[in-house]
Write a protein that holds these residues in place. Structure first.
Motif, PDB file in Angstrom:
ATOM      1  N   LEU A  44       0.838  -1.203   0.166  1.00  0.00           N
ATOM      2  CA  LEU A  44       0.024  -0.033   0.003  1.00  0.00           C
ATOM      3  C   LEU A  44       0.678   1.125  -0.050  1.00  0.00           C
ATOM      4  O   LEU A  44       0.472   2.231  -0.752  1.00  0.00           O
ATOM      5  CB  LEU A  44      -0.995  -0.089   1.227  1.00  0.00           C
ATOM      6  CG  LEU A  44      -2.015  -1.236   1.278  1.00  0.00           C
ATOM      7  CD1 LEU A  44      -2.747  -1.269   2.617  1.00  0.00           C
ATOM      8  CD2 LEU A  44      -2.723  -1.260  -0.050  1.00  0.00           C
ATOM      9  N   ALA A  45       2.089   0.941   0.687  1.00  0.00           N
ATOM     10  CA  ALA A  45       2.684   2.302   0.898  1.00  0.00           C
ATOM     11  C   ALA A  45       3.500   2.634  -0.534  1.00  0.00           C
ATOM     12  O   ALA A  45       3.772   3.569  -1.102  1.00  0.00           O
ATOM     13  CB  ALA A  45       3.959   2.262   1.688  1.00  0.00           C
ATOM     14  N   ALA A  46       3.737   1.460  -1.418  1.00  0.00           N
ATOM     15  CA  ALA A  46       4.117   1.678  -2.861  1.00  0.00           C
ATOM     16  C   ALA A  46       3.431   2.394  -3.670  1.00  0.00           C
ATOM     17  O   ALA A  46       3.865   2.933  -4.877  1.00  0.00           O
ATOM     18  CB  ALA A  46       4.816   0.426  -3.360  1.00  0.00           C
ATOM     19  N   GLY A  47       2.065   1.917  -3.467  1.00  0.00           N
ATOM     20  CA  GLY A  47       0.946   2.503  -4.441  1.00  0.00           C
ATOM     21  C   GLY A  47       1.107   4.139  -4.952  1.00  0.00           C
ATOM     22  O   GLY A  47       1.098   4.383  -6.250  1.00  0.00           O
ATOM     23  N   PRO A  48       0.999   4.913  -4.046  1.00  0.00           N
ATOM     24  CA  PRO A  48       1.459   6.328  -4.527  1.00  0.00           C
ATOM     25  C   PRO A  48       2.780   6.670  -5.352  1.00  0.00           C
ATOM     26  O   PRO A  48       2.570   7.286  -6.193  1.00  0.00           O
ATOM     27  CB  PRO A  48       1.276   7.216  -3.146  1.00  0.00           C
ATOM     28  CG  PRO A  48       0.563   6.488  -2.089  1.00  0.00           C
ATOM     29  CD  PRO A  48       1.127   4.816  -2.565  1.00  0.00           C
ATOM     30  N   LEU A  49       3.873   5.997  -4.956  1.00  0.00           N
ATOM     31  CA  LEU A  49       5.137   6.129  -5.786  1.00  0.00           C
ATOM     32  C   LEU A  49       4.770   5.465  -6.904  1.00  0.00           C
ATOM     33  O   LEU A  49       5.231   6.076  -8.075  1.00  0.00           O
ATOM     34  CB  LEU A  49       6.004   5.271  -4.972  1.00  0.00           C
ATOM     35  CG  LEU A  49       6.526   5.674  -3.631  1.00  0.00           C
ATOM     36  CD1 LEU A  49       7.695   4.757  -2.963  1.00  0.00           C
ATOM     37  CD2 LEU A  49       6.756   7.162  -3.666  1.00  0.00           C
ATOM     38  N   VAL A  50       4.043   4.363  -7.259  1.00  0.00           N
ATOM     39  CA  VAL A  50       3.929   3.650  -8.451  1.00  0.00           C
ATOM     40  C   VAL A  50       3.089   4.678  -9.560  1.00  0.00           C
ATOM     41  O   VAL A  50       3.363   4.986 -10.673  1.00  0.00           O
ATOM     42  CB  VAL A  50       3.096   2.422  -8.445  1.00  0.00           C
ATOM     43  CG1 VAL A  50       2.896   1.860  -9.710  1.00  0.00           C
ATOM     44  CG2 VAL A  50       4.191   1.306  -7.547  1.00  0.00           C
ATOM     45  N   GLU A  51       2.013   5.154  -8.657  1.00  0.00           N
ATOM     46  CA  GLU A  51       0.948   5.979  -9.550  1.00  0.00           C
ATOM     47  C   GLU A  51       1.605   7.360  -9.996  1.00  0.00           C
ATOM     48  O   GLU A  51       1.519   7.715 -11.035  1.00  0.00           O
ATOM     49  CB  GLU A  51      -0.211   6.294  -8.604  1.00  0.00           C
ATOM     50  CG  GLU A  51      -1.304   7.154  -9.165  1.00  0.00           C
ATOM     51  CD  GLU A  51      -2.581   7.403  -8.478  1.00  0.00           C
ATOM     52  OE1 GLU A  51      -3.371   8.145  -8.758  1.00  0.00           O
ATOM     53  OE2 GLU A  51      -2.620   6.603  -7.424  1.00  0.00           O
ATOM     54  N   ARG A  52       2.405   8.192  -9.168  1.00  0.00           N
ATOM     55  CA  ARG A  52       3.052   9.479  -9.240  1.00  0.00           C
ATOM     56  C   ARG A  52       4.297   9.196 -10.448  1.00  0.00           C
ATOM     57  O   ARG A  52       4.327  10.064 -10.965  1.00  0.00           O
ATOM     58  CB  ARG A  52       3.193  10.049  -8.194  1.00  0.00           C
ATOM     59  CG  ARG A  52       2.219  10.327  -7.239  1.00  0.00           C
ATOM     60  CD  ARG A  52       2.571  10.822  -5.848  1.00  0.00           C
ATOM     61  NE  ARG A  52       1.528  10.936  -4.937  1.00  0.00           N
ATOM     62  CZ  ARG A  52       1.946  11.058  -3.528  1.00  0.00           C
ATOM     63  NH1 ARG A  52       2.979  10.922  -3.214  1.00  0.00           N
ATOM     64  NH2 ARG A  52       0.853  10.966  -2.369  1.00  0.00           N
ATOM     65  N   HIS A  53       4.977   8.218 -10.270  1.00  0.00           N
ATOM     66  CA  HIS A  53       6.232   8.298 -10.767  1.00  0.00           C
ATOM     67  C   HIS A  53       6.235   7.014 -11.987  1.00  0.00           C
ATOM     68  O   HIS A  53       7.443   6.878 -12.438  1.00  0.00           O
ATOM     69  CB  HIS A  53       7.428   8.245  -9.946  1.00  0.00           C
ATOM     70  CG  HIS A  53       7.394   9.178  -8.850  1.00  0.00           C
ATOM     71  ND1 HIS A  53       7.525  10.677  -9.087  1.00  0.00           N
ATOM     72  CD2 HIS A  53       7.041   9.159  -7.556  1.00  0.00           C
ATOM     73  CE1 HIS A  53       7.585  11.316  -8.125  1.00  0.00           C
ATOM     74  NE2 HIS A  53       7.160  10.257  -7.031  1.00  0.00           N
ATOM     75  N   GLY A  54       5.255   6.338 -12.303  1.00  0.00           N
ATOM     76  CA  GLY A  54       5.390   5.455 -13.402  1.00  0.00           C
ATOM     77  C   GLY A  54       6.312   4.337 -12.905  1.00  0.00           C
ATOM     78  O   GLY A  54       7.079   3.466 -13.887  1.00  0.00           O
ATOM     79  N   LEU A  55       6.461   4.007 -11.493  1.00  0.00           N
ATOM     80  CA  LEU A  55       7.215   2.764 -11.393  1.00  0.00           C
ATOM     81  C   LEU A  55       6.533   1.410 -11.525  1.00  0.00           C
ATOM     82  O   LEU A  55       5.301   1.394 -11.600  1.00  0.00           O
ATOM     83  CB  LEU A  55       7.908   2.788 -10.004  1.00  0.00           C
ATOM     84  CG  LEU A  55       8.305   4.027  -9.367  1.00  0.00           C
ATOM     85  CD1 LEU A  55       8.443   3.958  -8.062  1.00  0.00           C
ATOM     86  CD2 LEU A  55       9.695   4.422 -10.219  1.00  0.00           C
ATOM     87  N   ARG A  56       7.307   0.185 -11.709  1.00  0.00           N
ATOM     88  CA  ARG A  56       6.813  -1.086 -11.623  1.00  0.00           C
ATOM     89  C   ARG A  56       7.139  -1.620 -10.169  1.00  0.00           C
ATOM     90  O   ARG A  56       8.322  -1.241  -9.815  1.00  0.00           O
ATOM     91  CB  ARG A  56       7.162  -2.076 -12.958  1.00  0.00           C
ATOM     92  CG  ARG A  56       6.932  -1.450 -14.100  1.00  0.00           C
ATOM     93  CD  ARG A  56       7.403  -2.548 -15.231  1.00  0.00           C
ATOM     94  NE  ARG A  56       9.123  -2.627 -15.354  1.00  0.00           N
ATOM     95  CZ  ARG A  56       9.295  -3.774 -14.891  1.00  0.00           C
ATOM     96  NH1 ARG A  56       9.000  -4.786 -14.331  1.00  0.00           N
ATOM     97  NH2 ARG A  56      10.592  -3.757 -14.731  1.00  0.00           N
TER      98      ARG A  56
END
Length: 210
Positions: A44-56
């Motif tokens: 869940l903590a990774a979710g915003p990073l994935v969404e904002r920065h296009g991460l996998r």
């Protein structure tokens, strides 16, 4: 803390994030490894990073697996909570470097039981599935009827794993989070609000840092 120290810390925090997000913008789809399965606090903590920065995001069964994947360059970054007991292995690894950190609250945590099932009766031991890091939550929220009973801990690799063990009949109770309760149709025995913790992001050290 002096105003000057606070200012320097804020500048360091901002500088790290600016540097990291610039790298992510230059390399869309960079891979971030963290603890799974889906629904863990780490996921869940990774979710915003994935969404904002296009991460996998790539999820692993244990943080040992996350560390091995990062050192082996199977992922480019790792997201690890400060509450993880083995975090120093990331900090002190000669090939890794702390590249950023941020505070974020976890979901609700608590004690769960199988669906539509009352807490186990009697005076004997109670088996509880839990990660080592969240065992103390049990003593914090346990109902009075269970507080004097011996606890037999069943090790779990994540909050979701603890919920899975309980749902499969491998324990009487579990310390898990709200997504774990929902995913496995469990019932809350007792719960508490999530805690705001610091999340760390590790990457590979530049040659000068080794």
């Amino acid at each position: 803390m002096s105003a000057d120290t606070a200012r320097r810390l804020a500048e360091e925090y901002g500088a790290r994030w600016n540097s990291l997000t610039e790298r992510w913008s230059r390399r869309p789809g960079s891979t971030l490894g963290t603890l799974g399965p889906s629904g863990t606090s780490s996921h869940l903590a990774a979710g915003p990073l994935v969404e904002r920065h296009g991460l996998r995001v790539q999820l692993f069964d244990t943080f040992d697996d996350v560390l091995a994947a990062l050192v082996g360059r199977k992922v480019e970054y790792a997201l690890v909570p400060s509450a993880y007991q083995g975090l120093t292995r990331f900090h002190w690894h000669r090939d890794l470097r702390l590249v950023a950190f941020f505070p974020q609250a976890t979901p609700e945590y608590g004690i769960a039981a199988p669906p539509d099932t009352a807490p186990p009766q009697g005076g004997g031991p109670v088996s509880v599935a839990a990660m080592w890091e969240v065992r103390r939550i049990y003593a914090e929220v346990v109902p009075a009827a269970l507080s004097e009973r011996e606890v037999r801990w069943i090790d779990a690799d994540s909050t979701q794993h603890a919920a899975e063990i309980l749902a499969a009949g491998g324990a009487d109770l579990a310390v898990t989070n709200a997504p774990g309760v929902r995913a496995h149709g469990l019932s809350w025995v007792a719960r508490r609000p999530g805690a705001e913790i610091v999340w760390t992001v590790f990457g590979h050290a530049e040659p000068s840092f080794r």
